[in-house]
Design an enzyme around this catalytic site. Sequence first.
Site, PDB file in Angstrom:
ATOM      1  N   LEU A 189       0.823  -1.210   0.000  1.00 18.62           N
ATOM      2  CA  LEU A 189       0.000   0.000   0.000  1.00 18.62           C
ATOM      3  C   LEU A 189       0.855   1.256   0.000  1.00 18.62           C
ATOM      4  O   LEU A 189       0.501   2.265  -0.624  1.00 18.62           O
ATOM      5  CB  LEU A 189      -0.927  -0.011   1.218  1.00 18.62           C
ATOM      6  CG  LEU A 189      -1.903  -1.184   1.312  1.00 18.62           C
ATOM      7  CD1 LEU A 189      -2.735  -1.079   2.592  1.00 18.62           C
ATOM      8  CD2 LEU A 189      -2.815  -1.247   0.091  1.00 18.62           C
TER       9      LEU A 189
ATOM     10  N   ASP B 210      11.759   2.983   4.888  1.00 22.94           N
ATOM     11  CA  ASP B 210      11.628   1.530   4.814  1.00 22.94           C
ATOM     12  C   ASP B 210      12.949   0.918   5.238  1.00 22.94           C
ATOM     13  O   ASP B 210      13.864   1.635   5.663  1.00 22.94           O
ATOM     14  CB  ASP B 210      11.212   1.094   3.405  1.00 22.94           C
ATOM     15  CG  ASP B 210      10.243  -0.080   3.409  1.00 22.94           C
ATOM     16  OD1 ASP B 210      10.512  -1.069   4.130  1.00 22.94           O
ATOM     17  OD2 ASP B 210       9.227  -0.011   2.698  1.00 22.94           O
TER      18      ASP B 210
ATOM     19  N   ASP C  26      13.873   2.167  10.898  1.00 21.24           N
ATOM     20  CA  ASP C  26      13.048   1.297  11.718  1.00 21.24           C
ATOM     21  C   ASP C  26      12.079   2.212  12.457  1.00 21.24           C
ATOM     22  O   ASP C  26      12.502   3.053  13.257  1.00 21.24           O
ATOM     23  CB  ASP C  26      13.921   0.523  12.714  1.00 21.24           C
ATOM     24  CG  ASP C  26      13.127  -0.460  13.566  1.00 21.24           C
ATOM     25  OD1 ASP C  26      11.921  -0.242  13.788  1.00 21.24           O
ATOM     26  OD2 ASP C  26      13.729  -1.442  14.042  1.00 21.24           O
ATOM     27  N   VAL C  27      10.790   2.080  12.183  1.00 15.30           N
ATOM     28  CA  VAL C  27       9.816   3.030  12.728  1.00 15.30           C
ATOM     29  C   VAL C  27       9.751   3.005  14.252  1.00 15.30           C
ATOM     30  O   VAL C  27       9.224   3.936  14.870  1.00 15.30           O
ATOM     31  CB  VAL C  27       8.410   2.784  12.133  1.00 15.30           C
ATOM     32  CG1 VAL C  27       8.410   3.065  10.639  1.00 15.30           C
ATOM     33  CG2 VAL C  27       7.907   1.372  12.437  1.00 15.30           C
TER      34      VAL C  27
ATOM     35  N   SER D  51      -6.776  -1.504   9.943  1.00 15.99           N
ATOM     36  CA  SER D  51      -7.270  -2.674   9.216  1.00 15.99           C
ATOM     37  C   SER D  51      -8.660  -2.968   9.749  1.00 15.99           C
ATOM     38  O   SER D  51      -8.977  -2.647  10.909  1.00 15.99           O
ATOM     39  CB  SER D  51      -6.368  -3.887   9.449  1.00 15.99           C
ATOM     40  OG  SER D  51      -7.000  -5.089   9.027  1.00 15.99           O
TER      41      SER D  51
ATOM     42  N   TYR E  64      -2.237  -8.786  15.761  1.00 16.33           N
ATOM     43  CA  TYR E  64      -2.510  -7.877  14.649  1.00 16.33           C
ATOM     44  C   TYR E  64      -3.754  -7.034  14.927  1.00 16.33           C
ATOM     45  O   TYR E  64      -3.749  -5.805  14.758  1.00 16.33           O
ATOM     46  CB  TYR E  64      -2.690  -8.691  13.367  1.00 16.33           C
ATOM     47  CG  TYR E  64      -2.889  -7.860  12.130  1.00 16.33           C
ATOM     48  CD1 TYR E  64      -1.866  -7.069  11.621  1.00 16.33           C
ATOM     49  CD2 TYR E  64      -4.111  -7.872  11.454  1.00 16.33           C
ATOM     50  CE1 TYR E  64      -2.045  -6.310  10.476  1.00 16.33           C
ATOM     51  CE2 TYR E  64      -4.296  -7.123  10.303  1.00 16.33           C
ATOM     52  CZ  TYR E  64      -3.260  -6.340   9.824  1.00 16.33           C
ATOM     53  OH  TYR E  64      -3.449  -5.590   8.686  1.00 16.33           O
TER      54      TYR E  64
ATOM     55  N   LYS F  70      -3.935  -2.934  15.376  1.00 14.92           N
ATOM     56  CA  LYS F  70      -4.725  -2.110  14.457  1.00 14.92           C
ATOM     57  C   LYS F  70      -5.899  -1.444  15.181  1.00 14.92           C
ATOM     58  O   LYS F  70      -6.283  -0.313  14.851  1.00 14.92           O
ATOM     59  CB  LYS F  70      -5.214  -2.953  13.280  1.00 14.92           C
ATOM     60  CG  LYS F  70      -4.091  -3.470  12.382  1.00 14.92           C
ATOM     61  CD  LYS F  70      -3.247  -2.329  11.810  1.00 14.92           C
ATOM     62  CE  LYS F  70      -2.233  -2.809  10.794  1.00 14.92           C
ATOM     63  NZ  LYS F  70      -1.464  -1.715  10.171  1.00 14.92           N
TER      64      LYS F  70
ATOM     65  N   THR G  75      -2.175  -6.766  -2.275  1.00 18.20           N
ATOM     66  CA  THR G  75      -0.766  -6.407  -2.149  1.00 18.20           C
ATOM     67  C   THR G  75       0.097  -7.569  -2.641  1.00 18.20           C
ATOM     68  O   THR G  75      -0.380  -8.704  -2.742  1.00 18.20           O
ATOM     69  CB  THR G  75      -0.429  -6.097  -0.689  1.00 18.20           C
ATOM     70  OG1 THR G  75      -0.705  -7.254   0.118  1.00 18.20           O
ATOM     71  CG2 THR G  75      -1.260  -4.924  -0.176  1.00 18.20           C
TER      72      THR G  75
END
Length: 258
Positions: free
Chosen positions: A17, A36, A60-61, A151, A164, A168, A199
């Site tokens: 995305l 990234d 690295d976020v 999500s 997950y 989210k 994706t």
Amino acid sequence: MDVSQITAIVTGGCSGLGHATAITLREAGAKVALFDLNDETGAQRVSELGSDHTRFYKVDVRDENQVQAAIDSVKSEFGDIHVCINCAGIAPAKRTLDKEGNAAPLQDFQKTVDINLIGTFNVARLAASAMSKQDAVNDDAERGLIINTASIAGYEGQIGQTAYAASKGGIISLTLPMARDLSPLGIRVNTIAPGVMGTPLLLAMPDKVQDALASNVPYPKRLGYPKEFASLVMHMISNTYMNGETVRLDGSLRMPPK
């Protein structure tokens, strides 16, 4: 905002995305900074999107210092940062207990929350800090926009999606309070909650798996296109009155247990 005049950060911008969003932004004339992890893919994306107006930063976020250094570099290269789009994330699947009754490893849950939720907040807060010091760009005194990616699993997590779904759901829950925090500064916050999107990761699955996922979507009965996600990003950029919203993008899909 005039998209042709903005600079945008896209985390996870080299694939999925994020990549689709970066392409759409560049086609509209925006300058784009890709955050990234893969240097080789990053260099390839810069070449594809145009090196004059695209930069890649290995980030690295979860790492405050890396994110801040990258933001500082973006400002040095391109000037003000107008939009931050957080697409970086992972989607592991693991049940709370396995078939033998063993508990899921805590570190797996923690890693998912760290990347998806804490990483999103980390980038958003530092981008907002940079935006807050900039001049307004329109008559509404707008300084910036943050778009986070949740999500539909944040609403209807399936079996095996505890980590997950929790991560989210956290992104969904932080949308309104973050928007309220930043509204006095002219910074908007919105979230997109995609359904089953086509994706590269999902398209690598067997056709029968893809067909099964698509069959649950009421209409249109297919996987979502990444460009449709990017199209919603573009609308959020242009529509200044959209603030504090989480928008489902799922063909009216409501996820079954499995």
